[in-house]
Write a protein that holds these residues in place. Structure first.
Motif: not given
Ligand code: SF4
Ligand code: SF4
Length: 377
Positions: A15-24, A41-43, A76-85
């Motif tokens: 829900e928090s992921c905006k699918k913006c792709g900045f993390c890629k 990451p977005r994928g 580090i790059k996620c605009i929603s501050g998600l700890e993706l790992t």
């Protein structure tokens, strides 16, 4: 955490992921995978969304895509501050609980159960580095050096240097001659039950030898024996340090002798140590305290360090891409530097293999080897 709790946690990420792709832009796996979305990451978050919504079935294809280096740069790059790992690890755990375990990962788990290391080598080989010490070390004591599987098996020279360094700074240091695996690969494989049992075994073995302080050269062992064990409520009174943390404490207390070495070096931040444990200023302060030594930074350092490709069990899953990531990392070494220092055995192995592959004149050292050389001058 129960499967229900894990699924609910996963839904928060989705829900928090905006699918913006900045993390890629920073993903090392995406770079060596022709920028195919599902390797990035977005994928991965989209795949996890498919799993969560029942559009994708738990299958091998999905399990494969959830294996990246877990370098954490995307977070580090996620605009929603998600700890993706954490999201990828939840995905790995959910698939493991559904019985989807890739063969290569299953073999690694079996190896830990049968040989107490993920490399499936006889435990006597893992302990062989100890035979090369000038004297037989004690097996009981308050201060224990924990080499870990990768340092013992793949970088025994670093284990020898770390042991000699700690001994020269504190006197008696014990080692466990039948050191178990710390369990971290099981956690990374999504086998949380196996991890709990293995890390408890490791901590019991340390308690059995009277350890009060444990120093290790492996950031993964530090996270396993200390941070994750604590987070999961596994109790132990032992103080566990990565050697950089321990040296830094000594330095601040004025207990580190004068260090001197005429050399120009660069430093590669291991992802586990810098991004995951936030230890990136400490190694620099230690290195800069060496008289005569010049530190030239790599392109991509500290929290923005580029990965070496060796983490997250990715090497086991895709050795070719993992080596390509290491080769890419060598492009960040500043011109003219002949010594590359790091603080993680997996990074050392990755970078050293890449250096040999490229035929470069570049020595790869663990920070303990560097400090030992600086002490001996
Ligand atoms: S943790 Fe690293 S390798 Fe994995 S998706 Fe994020 S940036 Fe890519
Ligand atoms: S940067 Fe964060 S919010 Fe944007 S796509 Fe990546 S994970 Fe989602």
């Amino acid at each position: 955490m129960s499967s229900k709790d894990l699924t609910s946690k996963l839904s928060e990420y989705i829900e928090s992921c905006k699918k913006c792709g900045f993390c890629k832009a920073v993903c090392p796996v995406l770079k060596v995978s022709d920028h195919i979305e599902t390797y990035g990451p977005r994928g991965r978050i989209l795949l996890l969304q498919g799993l969560y919504e029942g559009l994708l079935k738990p299958r091998e294809y999905l399990a494969r895509r959830l294996y990246c280096t877990l370098c954490g740069y995307c977070s580090i790059k996620c605009i929603s501050g998600l700890e993706l790992t954490e999201a990828y690890l939840i995905g790995r755990t959910l698939l493991t609980e559904n019985g989807i375990v890739l063969d290569v990962i299953g073999n690694l788990i079996k190896s830990i159960v049968s040989t107490d290391n993920p490399y499936n080598v006889d435990p006597s080989i893992k302990a062989m580095w100890i035979d090369y010490l000038p004297e037989k070390p004690p097996t009981k004591g308050r201060v224990v050096y924990w080499a870990g599987c990768t340092t013992s098996i793949r970088r025994p020279d670093s284990a020898l240097a770390a042991y000699e360094l700690i001994k020269s700074l504190v006197g008696d240091v014990a080692v466990i001659d039948s050191e178990p695996c710390c369990g971290w690969p099981l956690y990374l494989a999504g086998d949380v039950v196996g991890y709990r049992s293995q890390v408890s075994k490791a901590l019991r073995s340390l308690e059995g030898c009277g350890a009060g302080v444990v120093i290790t050269t492996c950031p993964a062992c530090t996270r396993s024996l200390r941070d994750k064990a604590r987070e999961l409520g596994i109790k132990s009174s032992i103080k566990v340090y990565h050697i950089v943390e321990w040296l830094y404490e000594l330095m601040k207390e004025g207990k580190l002798p004068k260090l001197q070495l005429e050399e120009t070096i660069t430093y590669h931040d291991p992802c586990e140590l810098s991004r995951h444990m936030k230890v990136f200023k400490e190694p620099r302060e230690i290195i800069r305290s060496i008289q005569g030594l010049k530190l030239v930074e790599m392109r991509g350092n500290q929290l923005e360090s580029n990965c070496c490709g060796g983490g997250g069990l990715y090497l086991a899953l895709d050795a070719d891409k993992s080596s390509n990531i290491a080769l890419n990392r060598l492009n960040d070494v500043p011109n003219g530097v002949k010594v590359l220092v790091t603080a993680c055995p997996s990074c050392e192995v990755q970078l050293n293999t890449a250096v040999r592959g490229k035929g470069l004149e570049l020595e790869v050292l663990d920070i303990s080897e560097l400090i030992l050389r600086s002490l001996n001058k």
